[in-house]
Design an enzyme around this catalytic site. Sequence first.
Site, PDB file in Angstrom:
ATOM      1  N   CYS A 153       0.810  -1.217   0.000  1.00  0.00           N
ATOM      2  CA  CYS A 153       0.000   0.000   0.000  1.00  0.00           C
ATOM      3  C   CYS A 153       0.847   1.272   0.000  1.00  0.00           C
ATOM      4  O   CYS A 153       0.308   2.366  -0.139  1.00  0.00           O
ATOM      5  CB  CYS A 153      -0.918  -0.040   1.209  1.00  0.00           C
ATOM      6  SG  CYS A 153      -1.731  -1.638   1.349  1.00  0.00           S
ATOM      7  N   HIS A 199      -3.091   6.307   4.241  1.00  0.00           N
ATOM      8  CA  HIS A 199      -3.520   5.067   3.588  1.00  0.00           C
ATOM      9  C   HIS A 199      -4.797   4.566   4.270  1.00  0.00           C
ATOM     10  O   HIS A 199      -4.897   4.566   5.494  1.00  0.00           O
ATOM     11  CB  HIS A 199      -2.402   4.028   3.697  1.00  0.00           C
ATOM     12  CG  HIS A 199      -2.846   2.669   3.297  1.00  0.00           C
ATOM     13  ND1 HIS A 199      -3.524   2.429   2.127  1.00  0.00           N
ATOM     14  CD2 HIS A 199      -2.742   1.464   3.923  1.00  0.00           C
ATOM     15  CE1 HIS A 199      -3.812   1.134   2.042  1.00  0.00           C
ATOM     16  NE2 HIS A 199      -3.347   0.543   3.119  1.00  0.00           N
ATOM     17  N   ASN A 256      -9.750  -1.310   1.691  1.00  0.00           N
ATOM     18  CA  ASN A 256      -8.317  -1.093   1.444  1.00  0.00           C
ATOM     19  C   ASN A 256      -8.040  -1.357  -0.044  1.00  0.00           C
ATOM     20  O   ASN A 256      -8.105  -2.496  -0.496  1.00  0.00           O
ATOM     21  CB  ASN A 256      -7.514  -2.047   2.336  1.00  0.00           C
ATOM     22  CG  ASN A 256      -6.016  -1.869   2.176  1.00  0.00           C
ATOM     23  OD1 ASN A 256      -5.553  -1.208   1.248  1.00  0.00           O
ATOM     24  ND2 ASN A 256      -5.259  -2.475   3.069  1.00  0.00           N
TER      25      ASN A 256
HETATM   26  O1  UT7 Z   1      -2.502  -2.499   4.288  1.00  0.00           O
HETATM   27  C1  UT7 Z   1      -2.055  -3.691   4.861  1.00  0.00           C
HETATM   28  C2  UT7 Z   1      -3.171  -4.692   4.855  1.00  0.00           C
HETATM   29  N1  UT7 Z   1      -3.583  -5.179   6.124  1.00  0.00           N
HETATM   30  C3  UT7 Z   1      -4.018  -4.394   7.138  1.00  0.00           C
HETATM   31  O2  UT7 Z   1      -4.010  -3.204   7.116  1.00  0.00           O
HETATM   32  C4  UT7 Z   1      -4.534  -5.129   8.347  1.00  0.00           C
HETATM   33  C5  UT7 Z   1      -4.207  -4.453   9.644  1.00  0.00           C
HETATM   34  N2  UT7 Z   1      -4.895  -5.140  10.724  1.00  0.00           N
HETATM   35  C6  UT7 Z   1      -6.207  -4.947  10.942  1.00  0.00           C
HETATM   36  O3  UT7 Z   1      -6.839  -4.147  10.283  1.00  0.00           O
HETATM   37  C7  UT7 Z   1      -6.855  -5.764  12.036  1.00  0.00           C
HETATM   38  O4  UT7 Z   1      -5.865  -6.456  12.740  1.00  0.00           O
HETATM   39  C8  UT7 Z   1      -7.912  -6.749  11.480  1.00  0.00           C
HETATM   40  C9  UT7 Z   1      -9.137  -6.000  11.002  1.00  0.00           C
HETATM   41  C10 UT7 Z   1      -7.337  -7.595  10.357  1.00  0.00           C
HETATM   42  C11 UT7 Z   1      -8.368  -7.706  12.603  1.00  0.00           C
HETATM   43  O5  UT7 Z   1      -8.840  -6.966  13.709  1.00  0.00           O
HETATM   44  P1  UT7 Z   1      -8.351  -7.359  15.204  1.00  0.00           P
HETATM   45  O6  UT7 Z   1      -9.087  -6.490  16.122  1.00  0.00           O
HETATM   46  O7  UT7 Z   1      -6.843  -7.268  15.191  1.00  0.00           O
HETATM   47  O8  UT7 Z   1      -8.871  -8.837  15.337  1.00  0.00           O
HETATM   48  P2  UT7 Z   1      -8.051 -10.202  15.581  1.00  0.00           P
HETATM   49  O9  UT7 Z   1      -7.123 -10.483  14.438  1.00  0.00           O
HETATM   50  O10 UT7 Z   1      -7.484 -10.150  16.925  1.00  0.00           O
HETATM   51  O11 UT7 Z   1      -9.200 -11.287  15.496  1.00  0.00           O
HETATM   52  C12 UT7 Z   1     -10.243 -11.323  16.445  1.00  0.00           C
HETATM   53  C13 UT7 Z   1     -11.179 -12.480  16.159  1.00  0.00           C
HETATM   54  C14 UT7 Z   1     -10.495 -13.812  15.890  1.00  0.00           C
HETATM   55  O12 UT7 Z   1     -11.262 -14.803  16.529  1.00  0.00           O
HETATM   56  P3  UT7 Z   1     -10.815 -15.374  17.987  1.00  0.00           P
HETATM   57  O13 UT7 Z   1      -9.458 -15.971  17.776  1.00  0.00           O
HETATM   58  O14 UT7 Z   1     -10.805 -14.183  18.905  1.00  0.00           O
HETATM   59  O15 UT7 Z   1     -11.897 -16.365  18.290  1.00  0.00           O
HETATM   60  C15 UT7 Z   1     -10.634 -14.003  14.385  1.00  0.00           C
HETATM   61  O16 UT7 Z   1     -10.690 -15.365  14.004  1.00  0.00           O
HETATM   62  O17 UT7 Z   1     -11.959 -12.199  14.966  1.00  0.00           O
HETATM   63  C16 UT7 Z   1     -11.947 -13.336  14.107  1.00  0.00           C
HETATM   64  N3  UT7 Z   1     -12.099 -12.870  12.731  1.00  0.00           N
HETATM   65  C17 UT7 Z   1     -13.309 -12.629  12.168  1.00  0.00           C
HETATM   66  N4  UT7 Z   1     -14.550 -12.753  12.651  1.00  0.00           N
HETATM   67  C18 UT7 Z   1     -15.572 -12.395  11.833  1.00  0.00           C
HETATM   68  C19 UT7 Z   1     -11.128 -12.561  11.833  1.00  0.00           C
HETATM   69  N5  UT7 Z   1     -11.686 -12.126  10.682  1.00  0.00           N
HETATM   70  C20 UT7 Z   1     -13.038 -12.148  10.862  1.00  0.00           C
HETATM   71  C21 UT7 Z   1     -14.141 -11.822  10.065  1.00  0.00           C
HETATM   72  N6  UT7 Z   1     -15.383 -11.954  10.590  1.00  0.00           N
HETATM   73  N7  UT7 Z   1     -14.004 -11.335   8.788  1.00  0.00           N
END
Ligand code: UT7
Length: 325
Positions: free
Chosen positions: A112, A252, A282
């Site tokens: 990005c 971004h 994104n």
């Molecule tokens: O430009 C570079 C591209 N990437 C990014 O910018 C990503 C940067 N990171 C983020 O934006 C965030 O870390 C995310 C949006 C990807 C995730 O948010 P988070 O608050 O960090 O959540 P997490 O990864 O800690 O996941 C929390 C829970 C997990 O379940 P458990 O282990 O707590 O039971 C995931 O399995 O949310 C679950 N999960 C979902 N649930 C519903 C992950 N994706 C999804 C989903 N729907 N789409």
Amino acid sequence: MAEIVGFGGYVPDRVMTNDDWASLVDTTDEWITVRTGIKTRRFASEDQSTLDLAEHAARRAIADADLQATDIDEIILATDTSEVVTPDTASFLQHRLGAREIPAFDLGGSGCAGFVQALDVARARILLQPKRVLVVGVELIMRLVSWKERETAVLFGDGAGAVVMAPDGGRARVIHAVAGTDGSKAEILTLPVGGTRHPFNADVAATEAHRRLVMNGREVFREAVTRMSSSVLRLLEEAGKSITDVALVIPHQANKRIIDAVGSRLGLDESRVYVNVDRYGNTGSASVPLALWEAEAEGRIAPGDLVVLTAFGAGFHWASAALQF
Ligand code: UT7
């Protein structure tokens, strides 16, 4: 000098809502909204490719500059989702636009951060030799990543943005730019299969491993906040400016929580931070030029404003640029 003389952007017509995603993978509108701030994103139609998106944005930027494609002296195109494996998308764009036999090249793989890096390169090229440079950021991410992996699929959208730069006569002067890389984090956000390390083969095809984006979301989140905010501060210090001089930061657009955290670290209220991640998700290297195009068109930027662009992506790479309107 290096100035922006034209702005352009393009998003495909097809809108994908969070509820649309909830009908395909195990997710909800609430989860996506609360964790990312994304409500909708745009997807290219079956008959569109990266080149089509880039062409729309480029033609708009060239028209906005009151120029013809034959007036362009160089093309730099940032993408991680190239038209074909080789040659680069810039080759196809040079021909499609009907540009002269000018230098044209891609800046690929910077995630990005690609467009802001490309803007920095264009600025340096113009300072070395006066010329008009078309700079494009384009991504058709949803053609290349898995639609089955809820952790990544719901985050992205397709789009393109472009600017035309010239030595003078523009609406915004690029007064400074900074960039950096921490390659020790290259494995934290990567599409590892399909290159020479893990070539495409029948096993890969059967498991769709080539579409699996590996991402440690929490670490990417932390690094994105730290790197974007520190690079803005370094940019301003080197340019002899302070955060109070800045009218608008265009970061971004990956996640509204990341954008809010960057704004809060910089001590900016919401009115001084541009957001469209809710509508487009994104869009990779298209995100900053698309937001810049919209912010300008919406009248969010006035003559005299100091506007700061900042981006962070796979690599990890980061880059920031200061524009004096
Ligand atoms: O430009 C570079 C591209 N990437 C990014 O910018 C990503 C940067 N990171 C983020 O934006 C965030 O870390 C995310 C949006 C990807 C995730 O948010 P988070 O608050 O960090 O959540 P997490 O990864 O800690 O996941 C929390 C829970 C997990 O379940 P458990 O282990 O707590 O039971 C995931 O399995 O949310 C679950 N999960 C979902 N649930 C519903 C992950 N994706 C999804 C989903 N729907 N789409």
